[in-house]
Scaffold this active site. Structure first.
Site, short mmCIF file in Angstrom:
data_model
loop_
_atom_site.label_atom_id
_atom_site.label_comp_id
_atom_site.label_asym_id
_atom_site.label_seq_id
_atom_site.Cartn_x
_atom_site.Cartn_y
_atom_site.Cartn_z
CB THR A 15 -7.81 14.45 51.11
OG1 THR A 15 -7.49 15.10 52.35
CG2 THR A 15 -9.29 14.16 51.07
CE LYS A 82 -19.98 23.10 54.11
NZ LYS A 82 -19.16 22.90 52.89
CE1 TYR A 450 -26.92 27.06 38.82
CE2 TYR A 450 -27.19 24.86 39.74
CZ TYR A 450 -26.52 25.73 38.91
OH TYR A 450 -25.44 25.30 38.17
#
Length: 511
Positions: A15, A82, A450
């Site tokens: 990759t 995803k 976060y």
């Protein structure tokens, strides 16, 4: 010598090698008729690691710029959608302990910080479900788009799950057939250097000597150029991130029409966590654990219990950390040669993309200015690795689990990076938002990421009702708009597996 940079030699495939080759070649293809060249030298005898199956939405832009058909990508790489990560058992370990890190920003992100308003009145909603429709989509097993949505466009933001081995082969064909990359299958037996330390060429067993101007080390953990040849040291982070081993297996779906999750599922275990990634033809599972807290036999037993099979798992050592320098002389390390961190937030392929993009966009015209580009590259890349380490540690330091030594040790203040500890103290009184603490273009995780982890894991920020009141009406409207958007998507989006099947059968509309 102040020679022009005309020949880039990438050592190693997989990759890292093929993505780097494709990104640079797409950016500089117009120069090739005038003599610009990219050569990828790949050993026919070294297998790729091949377990990196999660990506970021950045890959959509990367592949589109390279001229890759998204339809063909789905057909040839066992690709699926995803839409984020679901973290199970990380906070308390209770049966209902789970939260999402979706890939969409909270509603009205640039207008209002929804955290204080959600903290005051959660109404039984998780943080991510209250501010973003993606948790609802994932829980319903839905795709982020429809078959009528053009390639690389989405109703919801998305990345990919893919078969890393198939992806490398797919990229190889695209780079060599469409982008002019020269592919050499050969084993490197010697690396030649001049008196300054610059690499001048590679001696190979099958193809003789290959000279070049800039060398990209994509040789994985071997780090043939950056480590063995140039002697650049490695900075470990085991004092922060304890996991040092992975056991990986592949298991079939129960049936061809088994629902396919469009999120990576990370389930906490006694000494680490198990990834669970659904591809159209199978699931990829892996237990990432700390060998200081569990032995291999017990780890294999935990993975077998999760997977429901005793299939032999492949053992992969994890040396968490990164190079002290990423670009030295005329050599730059990309991928595992640069470093590796546990795959909790699928940052490996994203770092390959970002590194290759800098090389492509800031490629020095001549050797005389290369060191300037190298200094800038090293500064940016060091910062990015540091912030990824901080963000991965955030998942551990917020745990309330005390059932095993692994979880107890992870909240030891001595294991928490200083910058992260400072931010956690600050966030007790002010929720992260927008550009408050994230003011560099090199940020890899925005403040929204976060927020999803902090408030998904039960972190509390003290809310000033008076300060909160000024934006209450706007926040209420944004929360209502998010609920309406979630219901609309729920009604109109197809099941994840159904859409992947349609893409394979009929294809998507090209842009």
């Amino acid at each position: 010598m102040d020679r022009p940079i005309q020949h880039i030699v990438i050592v190693g495939g997989g990759t890292a090698g093929w993505l780097t080759a494709g990104i640079i070649a797409a950016r500089h293809k117009a120069r090739m008729p005038a003599g610009f060249r990219i050569t990828l030298v790949e050993s026919p005898n070294v297998a790729i690691i091949g377990v990196g199956e999660g990506t970021w939405p950045t890959l959509r832009t990367t592949l589109e710029k390279m001229g890759v058909s998204e339809t063909e990508f789905f057909r040839h790489c066992d690709t699926a959608f995803k839409q984020g990560g679901k973290f199970v058992g990380w906070t308390t370990g209770a049966a209902n302990d789970a939260y999402y890190h979706p890939l969409m920003l909270p509603q009205g992100w640039s207008q209002v910080n929804l955290v204080p308003h959600w903290l005051q009145d959660a109404r039984g909603r998780t943080f991510s479900a209250a501010v973003c429709p993606q948790e609802t989509i994932c829980e319903e097993g839905l795709a982020p788009k429809t078959i009528a949505t053009p390639e690389y466009r989405g109703v919801a933001n998305y990345a990919y799950h893919l078969d890393a081995g198939k992806f490398a082969g797919f990229m190889q064909r695209h780079c060599t057939e469409k982008l002019g990359v020269h592919h050499v299958l050969a084993d490197v037996t010697q690396v030649k250097q001049d008196e300054t330390g610059d690499i001048t060429g590679l001696v190979t067993e099958q193809a003789g000597e290959i000279a070049g101007d800039l060398f990209v080390d994509c040789t994985g953990f071997r780090a043939l150029l950056i480590g063995k040849t140039l002697g650049v040291g490695f900075k470990e982070c085991r004092d922060v991130l304890f996991c040092d081993t992975a056991l990986a297996i592949q298991v079939p779906h129960e049936a061809e029409d088994t629902p396919m999750a469009s999120q990576t599922i990370a389930t906490a275990q006694s000494a680490g966590w198990i990834w669970d990634i659904a591809l159209p033809t199978r699931r990829g599972l892996g237990y990432v654990y700390s060998s200081d807290h569990i032995d291999e036999e017990a780890a294999r037993a935990e993975l077998a219990r999760y997977a429901g099979t005793k299939a032999e798992a492949r053992k992969i050592p994890i040396r968490g950390g990164h190079r002290e320098q990423f670009w030295k002389n005329n050599c730059v390390a990309v991928g595992l040669a640069a470093g590796f961190l546990e795959p909790l937030e699928a940052s490996a392929i994203m770092l390959i993309e970002l590194s290759a993009k800098i090389i492509a966009e800031q490629l020095p015209a001549r050797r005389g200015v290369m060191d300037i580009v190298a200094r800038r590259f090293n500064e940016v890349t060091h910062y990015r690795w540091g912030r990824i380490i901080d963000f991965l540690k955030l998942h551990y330091v917020l745990t309330q689990r005390t059932d095993t030594a692994f979880w107890r040790d992870n909240v030891d203040p001595a294991s928490v990076p200083e910058r992260l500890a400072d931010l956690l103290r600050l966030w007790k009184y002010r929720a992260p938002w927008f550009l408050d603490e994230f003011d560099r273009l090199e940020e890899v995780f925005p403040a929204a990421s976060y927020q999803y982890v902090l408030y998904g894991m039960g972190f509390r920020t003290e809310v000033d009702p008076l300060e909160n009141g000024a934006s209450a009406m706007l926040a209420s409207r944004m929360l209502e708009e998010n609920a309406a958007m979630a219901q609309k998507m729920r009604a109109n989006l197809p099941k994840n597996r159904d859409l992947v099947r349609k893409i394979r059968d009929h294809g998507m509309q090209s842009i």
